[in-house]
Design a protein around this motif. Structure first.
Motif, mmCIF file in Angstrom:
data_model
loop_
_atom_site.group_PDB
_atom_site.id
_atom_site.type_symbol
_atom_site.label_atom_id
_atom_site.label_comp_id
_atom_site.label_asym_id
_atom_site.label_seq_id
_atom_site.Cartn_x
_atom_site.Cartn_y
_atom_site.Cartn_z
ATOM 1 N N ALA A 1 0.869 -1.100 -0.045
ATOM 2 C CA ALA A 1 -0.010 -0.108 0.035
ATOM 3 C C ALA A 1 0.732 1.284 0.020
ATOM 4 C CB ALA A 1 -1.107 0.126 1.139
ATOM 5 N N SER A 2 0.436 2.268 -0.648
ATOM 6 C CA SER A 2 1.190 3.531 -0.545
ATOM 7 C C SER A 2 0.101 4.556 -0.457
ATOM 8 C CB SER A 2 1.752 3.636 -1.868
ATOM 9 O OG SER A 2 1.079 3.837 -3.000
ATOM 10 N N PHE A 3 0.388 5.862 0.104
ATOM 11 C CA PHE A 3 -0.407 6.997 0.276
ATOM 12 C C PHE A 3 0.375 8.284 0.023
ATOM 13 C CE2 PHE A 3 -2.251 10.341 3.034
ATOM 14 C CZ PHE A 3 -3.248 10.231 2.526
ATOM 15 N N THR A 4 -0.055 8.991 -0.670
ATOM 16 C CA THR A 4 0.537 10.383 -0.759
ATOM 17 C C THR A 4 -0.539 11.598 -0.596
ATOM 18 O OG1 THR A 4 0.230 10.646 -3.203
ATOM 19 C CG2 THR A 4 2.210 9.568 -2.448
ATOM 20 N N LEU A 5 -0.028 12.757 0.085
ATOM 21 C CA LEU A 5 -0.937 13.820 0.075
ATOM 22 C C LEU A 5 -0.146 14.917 0.028
ATOM 23 C CD1 LEU A 5 -3.300 15.277 1.499
ATOM 24 C CD2 LEU A 5 -2.326 14.838 3.753
ATOM 25 N N ASP A 6 -0.428 15.949 -0.807
ATOM 26 C CA ASP A 6 0.093 17.094 -1.145
ATOM 27 C C ASP A 6 -0.817 18.198 -1.002
ATOM 28 O OD1 ASP A 6 1.583 19.195 -2.163
ATOM 29 O OD2 ASP A 6 2.502 18.105 -3.817
ATOM 30 N N SER A 7 -0.838 19.365 -0.248
ATOM 31 C CA SER A 7 -1.654 20.440 0.048
ATOM 32 C C SER A 7 -0.758 21.900 -0.252
ATOM 33 C CB SER A 7 -2.133 20.535 1.201
ATOM 34 O OG SER A 7 -1.176 20.468 2.387
ATOM 35 N N GLY A 8 -0.043 21.540 -1.354
ATOM 36 C CA GLY A 8 0.909 22.767 -1.761
ATOM 37 C C GLY A 8 2.043 23.012 -0.734
ATOM 38 N N GLU A 9 2.089 24.279 -0.523
ATOM 39 C CA GLU A 9 3.253 24.616 0.605
ATOM 40 C C GLU A 9 2.824 24.364 2.154
ATOM 41 O OE1 GLU A 9 4.058 28.698 -0.030
ATOM 42 O OE2 GLU A 9 4.696 28.416 -2.341
ATOM 43 N N THR A 10 1.655 23.977 2.188
ATOM 44 C CA THR A 10 1.194 23.746 3.665
ATOM 45 C C THR A 10 1.836 22.584 4.093
ATOM 46 O OG1 THR A 10 -0.685 25.113 2.964
ATOM 47 C CG2 THR A 10 -0.802 23.801 5.112
ATOM 48 N N MET A 11 1.658 21.222 3.246
ATOM 49 C CA MET A 11 2.071 20.011 3.980
ATOM 50 C C MET A 11 2.265 18.959 2.627
ATOM 51 S SD MET A 11 0.134 17.710 6.884
ATOM 52 C CE MET A 11 -1.180 17.370 5.824
ATOM 53 N N ALA A 12 2.981 18.197 3.022
ATOM 54 C CA ALA A 12 3.445 16.971 1.944
ATOM 55 C C ALA A 12 3.648 15.865 2.805
ATOM 56 C CB ALA A 12 4.159 17.198 0.773
ATOM 57 N N MET A 13 3.051 14.565 2.443
ATOM 58 C CA MET A 13 3.350 13.301 3.222
ATOM 59 C C MET A 13 3.319 12.301 2.171
ATOM 60 S SD MET A 13 1.542 11.697 6.474
ATOM 61 C CE MET A 13 -0.018 11.401 5.864
ATOM 62 N N GLU A 14 4.084 11.412 2.371
ATOM 63 C CA GLU A 14 4.346 10.159 1.516
ATOM 64 C C GLU A 14 4.416 8.730 2.543
ATOM 65 O OE1 GLU A 14 7.596 10.282 -1.057
ATOM 66 O OE2 GLU A 14 6.804 11.966 -2.342
ATOM 67 N N MET A 15 3.977 7.691 2.144
ATOM 68 C CA MET A 15 3.980 6.531 3.198
ATOM 69 C C MET A 15 3.870 5.199 2.043
ATOM 70 S SD MET A 15 1.931 6.032 6.804
ATOM 71 C CE MET A 15 0.219 6.080 5.879
ATOM 72 N N GLU A 16 4.654 4.292 2.630
ATOM 73 C CA GLU A 16 4.482 2.948 1.871
ATOM 74 C C GLU A 16 4.581 2.093 2.966
ATOM 75 O OE1 GLU A 16 7.748 2.596 -0.894
ATOM 76 O OE2 GLU A 16 6.772 4.207 -2.187
ATOM 77 N N ALA A 17 3.658 0.936 2.759
ATOM 78 C CA ALA A 17 3.543 -0.391 3.343
ATOM 79 C C ALA A 17 3.871 -1.500 2.902
ATOM 80 C CB ALA A 17 2.553 -0.096 4.363
ATOM 81 N N ALA A 18 4.468 -2.384 3.243
ATOM 82 C CA ALA A 18 4.355 -3.848 2.860
ATOM 83 C C ALA A 18 4.167 -4.926 3.873
ATOM 84 C CB ALA A 18 5.814 -4.341 2.204
ATOM 85 N N ILE A 19 2.897 -5.611 3.688
ATOM 86 C CA ILE A 19 2.474 -6.810 4.796
ATOM 87 C C ILE A 19 2.504 -7.833 4.136
ATOM 88 C CG2 ILE A 19 0.462 -7.052 6.165
ATOM 89 C CD1 ILE A 19 -0.372 -4.206 5.739
ATOM 90 N N PRO A 20 3.579 -8.557 4.032
ATOM 91 C CA PRO A 20 3.831 -9.919 3.713
ATOM 92 C C PRO A 20 3.200 -10.757 4.772
ATOM 93 C CG PRO A 20 5.816 -9.336 4.385
ATOM 94 C CD PRO A 20 4.840 -7.986 4.450
ATOM 95 N N ARG A 21 2.544 -12.109 4.357
ATOM 96 C CA ARG A 21 2.328 -13.339 5.140
ATOM 97 C C ARG A 21 3.537 -13.705 5.574
ATOM 98 N NH1 ARG A 21 -2.049 -18.073 4.384
ATOM 99 N NH2 ARG A 21 -2.064 -18.847 6.540
ATOM 100 N N ALA A 22 3.957 -13.891 6.904
ATOM 101 C CA ALA A 22 4.921 -14.488 7.709
ATOM 102 C C ALA A 22 4.894 -16.097 7.405
ATOM 103 C CB ALA A 22 5.251 -14.147 8.896
#
Length: 360
Positions: free
Chosen positions: A339-360
């Motif tokens: 999964a990945s998530f990005t958020l960009d609100s111009g000069e106010t805030m920006a965020m990037e996130m990535e997750a990997a959830i493999p079955r052990a």
């Protein structure tokens, strides 16, 4: 549905599952007649309830019958295949080992970076034992925010630097144990930051989800039951339940029938398009400066679903506060989720996130 005279608690048994609801008035007897609160009685039997103030009329609609009649006009083969696929995650023992990476910037600052790990076991989608950890690198982020805010160079004390180093090196570690069927969660956290906030390491805390949802007027037992047995026959009524109550007795039924047909049309077989062995559900929404797109792709093999991909994008056009976000998620045939998530609100805030959830 069982109610007791003078009591404000009712029990509802549906498909072998018994749940409890709290009413704001109690049933009572008068002149050899028993009076029950019509809203709670009707809702317990799956009806939509409303009030027409102008006509002083109670509105009761047999939603279950309406949904049943409407769904009989459509085919939901692909949605059925997906729900059959998703049911496997509700049984057995599932071990996982998750990884999380991300960063956050504000007003053009240096990034706050974070990494996370998660290990645990989930049994029959109800009982869980999870160990979570997240490490935060805050120093450069906070220094640049102070500079951008006109506060000048940051003066760190020895205690400040020790805390920042602890968050970067050791982070915040959380142990979570729970029984979702019973609505009980237990957790403890270990972090120098939390200890400074008055939460000593090794202290366990509990949460009663049933009481929490009950305080919001929601029946936790019914929600959990629906989440386990979810299919299109329960999904569509659940989506409809978030709408506003009817207030016009002359149009209430036709309005609800239109809504049921609209929701059914969004998920029926005709809404999917074929792309090789995949079946793709795609919608675009553009209104009042909001441009959104939703794409759900089912991967089919031998009339079964071994995996899926989900994509959601949304752009809000605003000169002062534009916002753009993207969510991507998928599960492959080996039950490995990304999964990945990005958020960009111009000069106010920006965020990037990535997750990997493999079955052990």
């Amino acid at each position: 549905v069982t109610m007791a005279l003078g009591g404000t608690t009712a029990t509802v048994e549906r498909d072998g599952v018994t749940s409890t609801i709290t009413m704001d008035v109690a049933p009572y007897a008068h002149d050899n007649r028993t009076f029950v609160p019509v809203r709670f009685a009707a809702q317990a039997f799956g009806c939509t309830v409303g009030w027409d103030q102008d006509d002083q009329t109670v509105i009761l609609i047999d939603t279950e019958k309406l949904v049943e009649d409407t769904l009989s006009k459509y085919k939901f083969t692909y949605l059925d295949q997906y729900t059959q696929y998703s049911q496997k995650f509700n049984t057995g023992i599932w071990d996982f080992d998750a990884q999380l990476n991300g960063n956050l910037t504000m007003m053009g600052s240096d990034p706050l970076t974070f990494t996370g790990t998660g290990e645990g076991t989930v049994a029959d989608a109800m009982k869980m034992a999870l160990d979570l950890g997240i490490k935060l690198d805050l120093k450069a982020f906070m220094e640049s925010l102070n500079e951008l805010s006109g506060l000048g160079a940051t003066e760190w004390t020895t205690e400040d630097l020790a805390l920042l180093n602890d968050l970067k090196t050791n982070g915040i570690n959380i142990q979570l144990r729970g029984d979702m069927e019973e609505g009980k969660l237990y957790f403890t956290a270990d972090s120098q930051l939390l200890e400074m906030s008055g939460l000593p390491a090794g202290t366990w805390y509990s949460m009663d989800l049933g009481a929490l949802y009950g305080s919001m007027g929601m029946d936790y037992t019914s929600l959990i039951s629906a989440s386990i047995d979810m299919d299109y026959t329960t999904l569509i009524p659940m989506l409809l339940s978030v709408g506003e109550e009817p207030t016009d007795c002359t149009s209430a039924y036709s309005d609800l029938a239109t809504a049921v047909n609209l929701v059914a049309g969004l998920f029926c077989d005709d809404a999917f398009t074929a792309n090789g062995d995949d079946r793709v559900l795609h919608y675009v929404f553009n209104q009042d400066g909001v441009n959104a797109a939703f794409t759900f792709t089912l991967h089919l093999k031998d009339d079964a679903v071994p995996g899926y991909d989900l994509s959601v994008t949304c752009d809000v056009e605003d000169e002062q506060a534009p916002v753009s976000l993207t969510l991507e998620a998928g599960m492959d045939a080996k039950d490995q989720m990304t999964a990945s998530f990005t958020l960009d609100s111009g000069e106010t805030m920006a965020m990037e996130m990535e997750a990997a959830i493999p079955r052990a």
